[in-house]
Each structure stands twice: as structure tokens, then as C-alpha cells.
Design an enzyme around this catalytic site. Structure first.
Site, PDB file in Angstrom:
ATOM      1  CB  CYS A 201       7.864   1.395  11.055  1.00 35.15           C
ATOM      2  SG  CYS A 201       9.213   0.287  11.474  1.00 35.15           S
ATOM      3  CB  CYS A 353       1.726  17.934  15.515  1.00 35.16           C
ATOM      4  SG  CYS A 353       0.412  16.866  16.112  1.00 35.16           S
TER       5      CYS A 353
END
Ligand SMILES: [Zn+2]
Length: 395
Positions: A201, A353
Site C-alpha cells: 500500500c 523519481c
């Protein structure tokens, strides 16, 4: 860590209810399906919740409210600010506190009659059986494969029901493992997925209400199991897709060749579950960092301040770029091979990123494609926020 002794599955229900308890549970007591008999079974029950996070929140709240007599809470984590979007047991003032302590405080306030035992520890092959043996029902509110296999195996070895739930983004699963004639987690998933294939998650995200729904279904199943009413989820896997708002049901059968619950059990004790799931070190990321040339956020800042010609390539997804960015050129990692012509191999290039993992893959690809001046921003835009510019939000 405290522990209680003496209870095993199937012990007799509690002797009676006080007048205050009768008032508190009156909406249960007036239903024939629960009644005094069911409420006393709840009061006599001992339930262990593994994990006090997203699934653990509704589990803890509803099992406590329903009057389960003894609740065990196991979690090693502390409350993080990013938990509050879904872990509704916790408040903003709980950030930084151990989760089991914060949960115990909240649940004790909800229902002081419930005895709560906390285990501020990681569940391991060494402690699982010792902890589980004191409980009638085990509820799996965890989020990783090694722990799921560990919970499954410990439940089978001790003959305990395992109320299973899992969530990802908009999808949830619920079922009941560990019943005498029913399937186990290994019947459904004999092999763990390759490490790193299924994002957590934290990596993939989850819609905040979903653990509330799935955890509430687990709490409901636990209560039905204790009071012995209705049809259980044994042999039935419920799949919930929140986007299409559809519940589907898959039939699960016991695999008679299952190494854990089959006719000829091959596993007789708990094993090393990190190794089984292909995870090397405890905290180590499954995909080992690529060895590519890197630059720190501070060094990049110095270069930019000096006016060096540095091209910044952002390989995150567009919705992440909207959260925050370094005004870089955006090409999501997956599109890089077909859009590589947009880049100039003569220029110095810093690729970033969020944390530096995806961009390491990008730099590895670019170097092999002839971009000799491509560097990975170590720690990603998170490091930039921490080391250079705190105005860049972290997510
Ligand atoms: Zn099995």
C-alpha cells in the site's frame, strides 16, 4: 509485552452480564440470533488482531464495541502521519506513538470492560505459537506475504481459525482459513509471488475507506464465528471491487496435496518466511539497488546554483508530478524506451523519481542506451525535500 494464560478455543462462555453490560449490549441482546447466549460467548472469547493499521482499525473498534471479552493487539510500528488517511483508530496527536499503545488507549475508552493485551513486537516464527495459543480466533490484518504465510501455518499447527483480509488500491479480499475441513492460505496461494511484483500500500496506494470495509467484514465474520450463527466464509473468497462496486465470490477448495493442511502434512513447524518469500534481509528491498552512478540532492543543488547545464528527467507518473516536481522533463519509467529520442545524450542528465528506485532503473537503461552522462538522484525527490528544499511536499 504481557501475556495471559489458561484460555483455549472452545472454552465455556462467561458466567453472566452486569446490569451495565446488559444496557450497553441491549441492541445485541434483543436479537434472537445473538441474545444473552451469544453475548456471553462474545464476553468469553479471546481474539488476536495481527496489525493495528488499516484493517486493524475497524477490527479493533467493532470487536471492542461488540464486547469481545479479551482482545490481543500485535503491532511493532509507530503511528505515522500518512496512516491517518485510513487508520481511524488514531488521531493526529498519536503520531509518533507506538500503534498498540495508541490503539489500546482509544479502545479502552470505547469499552473499558474489554481486556486488552498488547504485543509491541514483530510476529516471528519464534513467538507466533506462544502468542497464538492463548486465543480462540486469529485475525490477519497484515500487509505482507511472509507474515500471511506465518499466520496461516501457525493457525493450522494450533487448529485456530484465521479470519483473512487483504486490500490493494480499490480491491479487497476476505475469507476464513484454518477451519477443520476448509482450505488454508497455502491451498489458495501455494507459492508466494516473486518479491517486488505485488506493490505494498505504501508503494501502490490504497483508497482510505477500503480497509474500513474489508476490516469491518472481518470483524463481522469473527463475531459470527464466535456466536456460531449464519454461514461462514469457510471455502468462500469474497472479492470486492470498490470502483465497479461489485462483490464476487470464488469457491475455495481444500487442496489435499497442500503441504500444510493436506492429507500428508509436509510442514510440521514454522519456517523462515522471509526466505520462503525470497526476501533477503528483514528491511532490505526485494529488488536490490542497481549499481548506477548517483548524485546527492545537495550536489545537484550546487550544480544548479553554479549555473551548470543539467537536464532533469522525472520518471514518475503524471499524478505524482502534480503533487510536486523539480520542473524536470516528465517521462514515466514505463514509457522511457519508446520516448528515449526526446533526450539528448550529449547533455548531463540527472534522473529522479520519488525515492530513487525507479530512476535507478531508468539510469541503468539510459547508460546501456549510450547516455554516458546520466546520473541517479540519490533518494529521489524525497531527499531533495529533506536536504535542500522543505517547501517541496513529501508524499
Ligand atoms: Zn492448505
Amino acid at each position: 509485552m504481557t501475556s495471559k494464560t489458561g484460555a483455549t478455543a472452545g472454552h465455556p462462555p462467561a458466567a453472566g452480564l452486569t446490569n451495565e453490560e446488559i444496557l450497553r449490549y441491549s441492541r445485541h441482546l434483543i436479537m434472537p440470533e445473538v441474545g444473552m447466549e451469544g453475548q456471553l460467548k462474545l464476553k468469553g472469547a479471546k481474539v488476536l488482531c495481527i496489525g493495528t493499521g488499516g484493517l486493524g482499525a475497524p477490527l479493533g473498534l467493532y470487536l471492542t464495541a461488540a464486547g469481545v471479552g479479551h482482545l490481543g493487539l500485535l503491532d511493532f510500528d509507530v503511528v505515522d502521519f500518512t496512516n491517518l488517511q485510513r487508520q481511524v483508530t488514531f488521531g493526529t496527536s498519536d503520531v509518533g506513538k507506538p500503534k498498540v499503545q495508541a490503539a489500546q488507549a482509544r479502545l479502552s475508552n470505547l469499552n473499558p470492560d474489554v481486556e486488552i493485551t498488547t504485543y509491541e513486537t514483530k510476529l516471528t516464527s519464534e513467538n507466533a505459537l506462544e502468542i497464538f495459543k492463548d486465543y480462540d480466533v486469529i485475525v490477519d490484518g497484515t500487509d505482507n506475504f511472509p507474515t500471511r504465510y506465518l499466520i496461516n501455518d501457525a493457525c493450522i499447527l494450533l487448529s485456530r481459525p484465521n479470519v483473512y483480509g487483504s486490500i490493494f488500491r480499490f480491491e479487497g479480499q476476505v475469507t476464513l482459513f484454518g477451519m477443520p475441513d476448509g482450505p488454508c492460505y497455502r491451498c489458495l496461494y501455494p507459492e508466494p509471488p516473486p518479491p517486488g511484483l505485488v506493490p505494498s500500500c505504501a508503494e501502490g496506494g490504497v483508497i482510505g475507506v477500503l480497509p474500513g470495509i474489508v476490516g469491518a467484514l472481518q470483524a463481522l465474520e469473527t463475531i459470527k464465528l464466535i456466536i456460531g450463527r449464519g454461514h461462514s466464509l469457510e471455502g468462500r473468497l469474497i472479492l470486492f471491487d470498490a470502483l465497479s462496486f461489485k462483490f464476487r465470490e470464488l469457491r475455495l477448495r481444500k487442496n489435499h496435496h497442500c503441504p500444510m493442511c493436506g492429507t500428508h502434512r509436509k510442514i510440521h513447524q514454522l519456517i523462515d518466511y522471509n526466505e520462503f518469500c525470497g526476501i533477503r534481509g528483514e528491511e532490505e528491498e526485494p529488488d536490490v539497488a542497481l549499481n548506477v552512478p548517483e548524485i546527492t540532492a545537495r550536489d545537484l543543488k550546487e550544480k544548479l546554483d553554479r549555473g551548470d547545464d543539467v537536464f532533469i528527467l522525472d520518471v514518475r507518473d503524471p499524478h505524482e508530478y502534480q503533487i510536486c516536481n523539480l520542473h524536470g522533463h516528465l517521462i514515466p519509467l514505463g514509457e522511457l524506451p519508446k520516448r528515449v529520442h526526446e533526450l539528448d545524450s550529449a547533455r548531463e542528465m540527472v534522473v529522479h523519481c520519488k525515492t530513487g528506485k525507479r530512476s535507478a532503473k531508468a539510469v541503468d537503461f539510459l547508460r546501456q542506451a549510450g547516455f554516458k552522462k546520466a546520473y541517479n538522484l540519490h533518494g529521489g525527490i524525497l531527499s531533495w525535500s529533506i536536504e535542500v528544499d522543505p517547501k517541496v511536499p513529501r508524499y
